[in-house]
Write an enzyme that holds these catalytic residues in place. Structure first.
Site, PDB file in Angstrom:
ATOM      1  N   ASP A   1      44.160  40.402  40.863  1.00  0.00           N
ATOM      2  CA  ASP A   1      44.212  42.208  40.527  1.00  0.00           C
ATOM      3  C   ASP A   1      45.251  42.747  42.006  1.00  0.00           C
ATOM      4  O   ASP A   1      45.489  42.784  42.913  1.00  0.00           O
ATOM      5  CB  ASP A   1      43.552  43.166  40.985  1.00  0.00           C
ATOM      6  CG  ASP A   1      42.234  43.003  39.543  1.00  0.00           C
ATOM      7  OD1 ASP A   1      42.294  42.188  38.287  1.00  0.00           O
ATOM      8  OD2 ASP A   1      41.469  43.243  39.175  1.00  0.00           O
ATOM      9  N   ASP A   2      46.111  43.921  41.219  1.00  0.00           N
ATOM     10  CA  ASP A   2      46.910  44.704  41.919  1.00  0.00           C
ATOM     11  C   ASP A   2      48.412  44.533  42.576  1.00  0.00           C
ATOM     12  O   ASP A   2      49.230  45.660  42.997  1.00  0.00           O
ATOM     13  CB  ASP A   2      46.214  45.239  43.384  1.00  0.00           C
ATOM     14  CG  ASP A   2      45.032  45.892  43.123  1.00  0.00           C
ATOM     15  OD1 ASP A   2      44.537  46.186  41.519  1.00  0.00           O
ATOM     16  OD2 ASP A   2      44.719  46.327  43.800  1.00  0.00           O
TER      17      ASP A   2
ATOM     18  N   TYR B   1      39.721  49.859  38.122  1.00  0.00           N
ATOM     19  CA  TYR B   1      37.957  49.886  38.363  1.00  0.00           C
ATOM     20  C   TYR B   1      37.632  49.704  37.270  1.00  0.00           C
ATOM     21  O   TYR B   1      36.434  49.537  37.830  1.00  0.00           O
ATOM     22  CB  TYR B   1      38.243  51.529  38.723  1.00  0.00           C
ATOM     23  CG  TYR B   1      39.102  51.779  39.969  1.00  0.00           C
ATOM     24  CD1 TYR B   1      39.284  51.548  41.001  1.00  0.00           C
ATOM     25  CD2 TYR B   1      40.525  53.159  39.176  1.00  0.00           C
ATOM     26  CE1 TYR B   1      40.216  52.499  42.216  1.00  0.00           C
ATOM     27  CE2 TYR B   1      40.781  53.362  40.237  1.00  0.00           C
ATOM     28  CZ  TYR B   1      41.411  53.131  41.043  1.00  0.00           C
ATOM     29  OH  TYR B   1      42.424  53.661  41.930  1.00  0.00           O
TER      30      TYR B   1
ATOM     31  N   HIS C   1      47.738  51.929  38.547  1.00  0.00           N
ATOM     32  CA  HIS C   1      46.825  51.876  38.659  1.00  0.00           C
ATOM     33  C   HIS C   1      45.297  53.138  38.905  1.00  0.00           C
ATOM     34  O   HIS C   1      44.833  53.576  39.478  1.00  0.00           O
ATOM     35  CB  HIS C   1      45.899  51.491  39.827  1.00  0.00           C
ATOM     36  CG  HIS C   1      45.061  50.313  41.076  1.00  0.00           C
ATOM     37  ND1 HIS C   1      43.955  50.932  40.745  1.00  0.00           N
ATOM     38  CD2 HIS C   1      44.984  48.734  40.075  1.00  0.00           C
ATOM     39  CE1 HIS C   1      42.895  50.030  40.892  1.00  0.00           C
ATOM     40  NE2 HIS C   1      43.621  49.172  40.909  1.00  0.00           N
TER      41      HIS C   1
ATOM     42  N   HIS D   1      41.894  39.973  44.726  1.00  0.00           N
ATOM     43  CA  HIS D   1      42.824  40.276  44.957  1.00  0.00           C
ATOM     44  C   HIS D   1      43.791  39.893  45.441  1.00  0.00           C
ATOM     45  O   HIS D   1      43.529  39.330  46.910  1.00  0.00           O
ATOM     46  CB  HIS D   1      42.341  42.004  45.631  1.00  0.00           C
ATOM     47  CG  HIS D   1      41.535  43.108  44.938  1.00  0.00           C
ATOM     48  ND1 HIS D   1      40.156  42.654  44.726  1.00  0.00           N
ATOM     49  CD2 HIS D   1      41.638  43.746  43.306  1.00  0.00           C
ATOM     50  CE1 HIS D   1      39.877  43.532  44.132  1.00  0.00           C
ATOM     51  NE2 HIS D   1      40.440  44.533  43.130  1.00  0.00           N
TER      52      HIS D   1
ATOM     53  N   HIS E   1      47.774  45.310  34.650  1.00  0.00           N
ATOM     54  CA  HIS E   1      46.449  45.618  35.368  1.00  0.00           C
ATOM     55  C   HIS E   1      46.840  48.062  35.188  1.00  0.00           C
ATOM     56  O   HIS E   1      46.162  48.425  35.963  1.00  0.00           O
ATOM     57  CB  HIS E   1      46.461  45.473  36.694  1.00  0.00           C
ATOM     58  CG  HIS E   1      45.377  45.858  37.387  1.00  0.00           C
ATOM     59  ND1 HIS E   1      44.430  45.842  36.768  1.00  0.00           N
ATOM     60  CD2 HIS E   1      44.901  46.523  38.935  1.00  0.00           C
ATOM     61  CE1 HIS E   1      43.486  46.534  37.666  1.00  0.00           C
ATOM     62  NE2 HIS E   1      43.316  46.111  38.810  1.00  0.00           N
TER      63      HIS E   1
END
Length: 252
Positions: free
Chosen positions: A45-46, A141, A104, A197, A100
């Site tokens: 992710d991210d 999350y 965020h 991540h 994603h």
């Protein structure tokens, strides 16, 4: 509404067709684990960010593919030349690229239009860069509610969370994350859907090599999220677009 305006722009520019899955209204399916036995989906992710190449190459060297859940504007802007190059490289190398959301955000706090904006902006970026319209979103999350599912379903997405967290974003040490991987490998569940991540150097260079070693020793195959579910990673795939003045995060 904002969503109607965005859809009109998409139709006018040819990014989606009048019969596209964006018009579906059934709530999105939520997947929490893989279904194909003996598979591990290593998801990240991210990004896009600095360590994507190292992550992708390490998993490819182990005979597999990763899944990258991209933000549009988080650690960096997805349209920046280096970040767009990373997204395109991941797609071209057979890794799965997915959403994603744009920034965020906590999706449970957003309304219908705000949610569509979060989904659309990163979908648009991925389509421009790769030509592919993603079929999966990981809500930031792991948070979602009925409205998030309705919006995701309207856009043809499946929501994906995880059943194993490496803990690399929670403040624990790299050794503790490695221990988590050792423990799950030894417990040997049929499948693993792992949260990581790729924006952290220790994930790419310390935790991931250990994860690959211990999981491979147990005979797991490293596959994309879509592969571990027996589903398609994209709603459709077309041609990537040429860079123009719309490739920006400014004002979005």
């Amino acid at each position: 509404m904002l969503f109607t305006a965005l859809l009109s722009v998409a139709l006018a520019t040819g990014l989606v067709s009048a019969v596209s899955p964006i018009q579906r209204r059934s709530p999105a399916q939520v997947v929490t684990k893989c279904t194909v036995p003996n598979t591990v989906a290593l998801t990240f992710d991210d990004g896009p960010w600095l360590y994507l190449y190292d992550v992708g190459k390490a998993i490819a060297a182990a005979g597999g593919h990763a899944t990258f859940f991209f933000n549009g504007n988080n650690y960096g802007c997805i349209y920046e030349a280096d970040e767009a190059k990373r997204v395109k490289w991941a797609f071209d190398k057979g890794h799965q690229v997915a959403s994603h959301t744009w920034s965020h955000a906590h999706l449970n706090n957003l309304n219908w239009d705000q949610l569509h904006n979060q989904f659309w902006l990163v979908e648009e970026a991925i389509m421009k860069i790769t030509g592919a319209y993603p079929a999966f979103t990981r809500p930031p999350y792991g948070e979602y509610n009925d409205l998030v599912r309705e919006v995701a379903g309207a856009r043809g997405h499946t929501l994906a969370t995880w059943d194993f967290d490496s803990g690399d974003s929670s403040g624990i040490s790299a050794d503790q994350s490695k221990q988590r991987y050792t423990e799950i490998a030894n417990s040997h569940p049929s499948t693993i859907l792992a949260l990581n991540h790729d924006v952290y150097e220790q994930t790419a260079h310390v935790i991931l090599p250990h994860a690959i070693q211990v999981l491979q020793a147990k005979g797991y195959r490293f596959v994309t999220l879509a592969e571990c579910l027996g589903m398609s990673p994209y709603q459709w795939v077309g041609a990537p677009q040429a860079r123009d003045s719309s490739w920006t995060c400014a004002g979005k």
